[in-house]
Design a protein around this motif. Sequence first.
Motif, PDB file in Angstrom:
ATOM      1  N   LEU A 306       0.847  -1.189   0.000  1.00 34.30           N
ATOM      2  CA  LEU A 306       0.000   0.000   0.000  1.00 34.30           C
ATOM      3  C   LEU A 306       0.885   1.241   0.000  1.00 34.30           C
ATOM      4  CD1 LEU A 306      -2.502  -1.094   2.840  1.00 34.30           C
ATOM      5  CD2 LEU A 306      -2.555  -1.703   0.402  1.00 34.30           C
ATOM      6  N   GLY A 307       0.530   2.230  -0.802  1.00 32.82           N
ATOM      7  CA  GLY A 307       1.379   3.416  -0.910  1.00 32.82           C
ATOM      8  C   GLY A 307       0.663   4.699  -0.523  1.00 32.82           C
ATOM      9  N   ILE A 308       1.441   5.611   0.044  1.00 31.95           N
ATOM     10  CA  ILE A 308       0.925   6.942   0.397  1.00 31.95           C
ATOM     11  C   ILE A 308       2.008   7.963   0.075  1.00 31.95           C
ATOM     12  CG2 ILE A 308       0.274   8.475   2.313  1.00 31.95           C
ATOM     13  CD1 ILE A 308      -0.775   5.922   3.760  1.00 31.95           C
ATOM     14  N   VAL A 309       1.641   9.018  -0.636  1.00 34.42           N
ATOM     15  CA  VAL A 309       2.500  10.202  -0.797  1.00 34.42           C
ATOM     16  C   VAL A 309       1.588  11.376  -0.517  1.00 34.42           C
ATOM     17  CG1 VAL A 309       3.920  11.594  -2.350  1.00 34.42           C
ATOM     18  CG2 VAL A 309       3.863   9.102  -2.617  1.00 34.42           C
ATOM     19  N   SER A 310       1.880  12.114   0.548  1.00 35.68           N
ATOM     20  CA  SER A 310       0.873  13.099   0.924  1.00 35.68           C
ATOM     21  C   SER A 310       1.390  14.114   1.927  1.00 35.68           C
ATOM     22  CB  SER A 310      -0.308  12.353   1.574  1.00 35.68           C
ATOM     23  OG  SER A 310      -1.363  13.230   1.854  1.00 35.68           O
ATOM     24  N   ARG A 311       0.740  15.267   1.934  1.00 41.03           N
ATOM     25  CA  ARG A 311       0.854  16.121   3.105  1.00 41.03           C
ATOM     26  C   ARG A 311       0.112  15.378   4.216  1.00 41.03           C
ATOM     27  NH1 ARG A 311      -2.206  20.483   2.889  1.00 41.03           N
ATOM     28  NH2 ARG A 311      -3.323  20.002   0.993  1.00 41.03           N
ATOM     29  N   LEU A 312       0.701  15.357   5.412  1.00 39.32           N
ATOM     30  CA  LEU A 312       0.033  14.647   6.506  1.00 39.32           C
ATOM     31  C   LEU A 312      -0.796  15.663   7.290  1.00 39.32           C
ATOM     32  CD1 LEU A 312       2.955  12.301   7.633  1.00 39.32           C
ATOM     33  CD2 LEU A 312       1.024  11.766   6.149  1.00 39.32           C
ATOM     34  N   THR A 313      -1.986  15.910   6.818  1.00 47.56           N
ATOM     35  CA  THR A 313      -2.861  16.885   7.468  1.00 47.56           C
ATOM     36  C   THR A 313      -4.262  16.288   7.582  1.00 47.56           C
ATOM     37  OG1 THR A 313      -3.559  17.850   5.377  1.00 47.56           O
ATOM     38  CG2 THR A 313      -1.629  18.838   6.408  1.00 47.56           C
ATOM     39  N   TYR A 314      -5.080  16.953   8.369  1.00 39.30           N
ATOM     40  CA  TYR A 314      -6.457  16.505   8.590  1.00 39.30           C
ATOM     41  C   TYR A 314      -7.187  16.291   7.258  1.00 39.30           C
ATOM     42  CZ  TYR A 314     -11.328  16.713  10.126  1.00 39.30           C
ATOM     43  OH  TYR A 314     -12.655  16.437  10.333  1.00 39.30           O
ATOM     44  N   GLN A 315      -6.961  17.210   6.319  1.00 41.84           N
ATOM     45  CA  GLN A 315      -7.644  17.109   5.016  1.00 41.84           C
ATOM     46  C   GLN A 315      -7.457  15.743   4.377  1.00 41.84           C
ATOM     47  OE1 GLN A 315      -6.160  19.764   1.908  1.00 41.84           O
ATOM     48  NE2 GLN A 315      -7.097  18.525   0.317  1.00 41.84           N
ATOM     49  N   LYS A 316      -6.240  15.212   4.473  1.00 45.46           N
ATOM     50  CA  LYS A 316      -5.904  14.003   3.712  1.00 45.46           C
ATOM     51  C   LYS A 316      -6.463  12.727   4.336  1.00 45.46           C
ATOM     52  CE  LYS A 316      -3.779  16.394   0.594  1.00 45.46           C
ATOM     53  NZ  LYS A 316      -4.257  16.486  -0.794  1.00 45.46           N
ATOM     54  N   GLY A 317      -7.019  12.811   5.559  1.00 44.01           N
ATOM     55  CA  GLY A 317      -7.757  11.690   6.149  1.00 44.01           C
ATOM     56  C   GLY A 317      -6.920  10.462   6.476  1.00 44.01           C
ATOM     57  N   LEU A 318      -5.594  10.613   6.535  1.00 46.28           N
ATOM     58  CA  LEU A 318      -4.769   9.415   6.736  1.00 46.28           C
ATOM     59  C   LEU A 318      -4.843   8.880   8.151  1.00 46.28           C
ATOM     60  CD1 LEU A 318      -2.002  10.538   4.336  1.00 46.28           C
ATOM     61  CD2 LEU A 318      -3.392   8.475   4.105  1.00 46.28           C
ATOM     62  N   ASP A 319      -5.327   9.712   9.085  1.00 45.54           N
ATOM     63  CA  ASP A 319      -5.562   9.222  10.444  1.00 45.54           C
ATOM     64  C   ASP A 319      -6.585   8.085  10.421  1.00 45.54           C
ATOM     65  OD1 ASP A 319      -7.014  11.721   9.625  1.00 45.54           O
ATOM     66  OD2 ASP A 319      -8.329  11.106  11.259  1.00 45.54           O
ATOM     67  N   LEU A 320      -7.433   8.063   9.391  1.00 40.81           N
ATOM     68  CA  LEU A 320      -8.444   7.004   9.294  1.00 40.81           C
ATOM     69  C   LEU A 320      -7.810   5.629   9.061  1.00 40.81           C
ATOM     70  CD1 LEU A 320     -11.059   8.834   7.007  1.00 40.81           C
ATOM     71  CD2 LEU A 320     -11.098   8.609   9.501  1.00 40.81           C
ATOM     72  N   LEU A 321      -6.569   5.634   8.570  1.00 42.77           N
ATOM     73  CA  LEU A 321      -5.906   4.353   8.319  1.00 42.77           C
ATOM     74  C   LEU A 321      -5.324   3.757   9.601  1.00 42.77           C
ATOM     75  CD1 LEU A 321      -4.884   2.315   6.179  1.00 42.77           C
ATOM     76  CD2 LEU A 321      -2.860   3.741   5.897  1.00 42.77           C
ATOM     77  N   LEU A 322      -4.956   4.647  10.549  1.00 44.01           N
ATOM     78  CA  LEU A 322      -4.204   4.188  11.716  1.00 44.01           C
ATOM     79  C   LEU A 322      -4.885   3.079  12.526  1.00 44.01           C
ATOM     80  CD1 LEU A 322      -2.685   7.606  12.843  1.00 44.01           C
ATOM     81  CD2 LEU A 322      -1.433   5.580  12.055  1.00 44.01           C
ATOM     82  N   PRO A 323      -6.195   3.175  12.821  1.00 46.11           N
ATOM     83  CA  PRO A 323      -6.795   2.145  13.680  1.00 46.11           C
ATOM     84  C   PRO A 323      -6.692   0.727  13.114  1.00 46.11           C
ATOM     85  CG  PRO A 323      -8.285   4.012  13.419  1.00 46.11           C
ATOM     86  CD  PRO A 323      -7.160   4.216  12.472  1.00 46.11           C
ATOM     87  N   HIS A 324      -6.598   0.602  11.784  1.00 45.05           N
ATOM     88  CA  HIS A 324      -6.597  -0.745  11.195  1.00 45.05           C
ATOM     89  C   HIS A 324      -5.270  -1.110  10.540  1.00 45.05           C
ATOM     90  CE1 HIS A 324     -10.824  -0.971  11.995  1.00 45.05           C
ATOM     91  NE2 HIS A 324     -11.043   0.143  11.325  1.00 45.05           N
ATOM     92  N   LEU A 325      -4.298  -0.221  10.646  1.00 44.08           N
ATOM     93  CA  LEU A 325      -3.050  -0.456   9.915  1.00 44.08           C
ATOM     94  C   LEU A 325      -2.319  -1.709  10.415  1.00 44.08           C
ATOM     95  CD1 LEU A 325      -1.128   0.388   7.753  1.00 44.08           C
ATOM     96  CD2 LEU A 325      -0.197   2.149   9.251  1.00 44.08           C
ATOM     97  N   GLN A 326      -2.254  -1.870  11.747  1.00 43.52           N
ATOM     98  CA  GLN A 326      -1.554  -3.040  12.288  1.00 43.52           C
ATOM     99  C   GLN A 326      -2.209  -4.332  11.800  1.00 43.52           C
ATOM    100  OE1 GLN A 326       1.445  -2.730  14.142  1.00 43.52           O
ATOM    101  NE2 GLN A 326       1.473  -4.871  13.462  1.00 43.52           N
ATOM    102  N   GLN A 327      -3.533  -4.311  11.805  1.00 45.12           N
ATOM    103  CA  GLN A 327      -4.285  -5.489  11.336  1.00 45.12           C
ATOM    104  C   GLN A 327      -3.932  -5.807   9.879  1.00 45.12           C
ATOM    105  OE1 GLN A 327      -8.510  -4.629  11.572  1.00 45.12           O
ATOM    106  NE2 GLN A 327      -9.018  -6.171  10.028  1.00 45.12           N
ATOM    107  N   LEU A 328      -3.832  -4.772   9.046  1.00 40.71           N
ATOM    108  CA  LEU A 328      -3.499  -4.987   7.632  1.00 40.71           C
ATOM    109  C   LEU A 328      -2.078  -5.525   7.486  1.00 40.71           C
ATOM    110  CD1 LEU A 328      -5.163  -1.752   6.181  1.00 40.71           C
ATOM    111  CD2 LEU A 328      -5.770  -4.103   5.545  1.00 40.71           C
TER     112      LEU A 328
END
Length: 493
Positions: A306-328
């Motif tokens: 899985l790839g991400i290139v991004s500004r790490l800000t609220y807009q980009k919603g990447l915090d939504l990945l954190l709760p399930h990232l370990q599981q993935l």
Amino acid sequence: MRKSQVLKILFVTSEVFPLIKTGGLADVSGSLPAALQKHDVDVRILVPGYRSVLSQLDHLETIADIKHLPMIGQASLLTGTLPGTAVPVMALKAPSLYERDGGPYVDTHGYEWHYNGVRFGVLSRVASLIAKSHHPLLDWQPDLVHCNDWQTGLTPAYMKLVDHSKTKSIISLHNMAFQGCFPENLVTNLGLPQSHFVMEGLEYHGQLSFLKAGIFYANAIATVSPKYAQEIQTPAFGFGLEGLLAKRHLEITGILNGIETDVWNPSVDEHLAKRYSIKSLNKKADVKSALQAYLKLDNKPDAPLLGIVSRLTYQKGLDLLLPHLQQLLNAGCQLALLGSGDRTLEKAFYDIAQANPGRAAVTIGYNEPLSHQIMAGVDMFIMPSRFEPCGLNQLYGLAYGTPPVVNATGGLADSVIDTNKHTLSNETANGFVMSECTSEGLLSAIQQGLHYYQNKPRLWRKIQKNGMKLPLGWDESARSYYELYTQVIETTD
Ligand code: ADP
């Protein structure tokens, strides 16, 4: 449409690739003008003379000294050409404003320049002067000034209120989240009439809003995707300006950005270990393997990366990945992330990488070559933005055979078609769209992608190819801008 006459367009922007870039605005400014030239448009860019601009422009020469500028007195205008193109660029040389260490908007510590209002107010003032009828500054006068975002928002105000210009203006909205609000005293300091510091004018909640000024005084408004044109007229996306935008809804046009196909194209991309195209898609595996090696990820060809290139800000919603990232990751996925921004988010991803050597690689910073390598080397591109005026990375993902996983907003909704039976059979499926903007919505869209990637290799290839086949270049969008310019120029006030 009047096709015989050459349109003269001044394109004002605070960043332009490859001279200076913090995000998508630079990419657009670096490619739309060249695409417009193919449509009989005489387009010239005006950009602040940051050090990196002055040092990279080809054939640089001074063409005018500008006097009586608000707050700084004088500056000079230099001209050159954008590297690799025939696009003329005017750089505004004002060392006290632009030739400092740091970024275009922030100092070396990441804090906004405290005098950003002056920096971009002066840029806007000069844009209006260039547009002024019979101004002795240049022997070139545009038919229309194309402004971009808040940094150029005062241009239409100067044109209407100070220079009483006959030249038309439009403002492109690349991101409503950034509005450029400054204290009231800047109004007179910048030479704007105090009488217009009112709700039906420059004022926004007691401050001078550059973006509002642009929206209020421009002849027309453009957004970088059709869906965003609708969204910004609602409270959830308008950042307080939805009322004004709704009032002007007839003058708003949404045109989806294109991509620079000479730069973002896996068959010519010099940053890749192997180049590939729709006909040699199997070579993408070599790029993945090189990326895994470079990022010290386990060399597992079949691990879904899985790839991400991004500004790490609220807009980009990447915090939504954190709760399930370990599981993935536990389920065999790998992660390649490149980005910077919010310190808490940076740390959260960094900690995950530390805890998962060989499975998660997190690079904090800005790195153009690595962004290309990730785009090409990963299997899916994750972009769960809460709002996304257009978004370029999902378009790059499509071009690179890297299906994007996105939230259904703005330009993401306008470019990524969710995969289902129907879209597979009509050959439009090219990615995975979240059914809701939550962690669960993101997880389920990723799992949908994993299902095809792991169990349906033939369909996966189809999804990749559907994206790669799309005409993602600037040609169509440039034609739409040409039509918009013509329409605005021909409209009488
Ligand atoms: P935005 O302009 O909101 O940041 P876009 O998707 O429109 O988002 O454009 C982002 C651009 O910036 C893309 O060209 C992307 O590749 C680039 N980019 C973002 N973060 C980085 C980074 N850390 N390193 C390199 N390129 C980056």
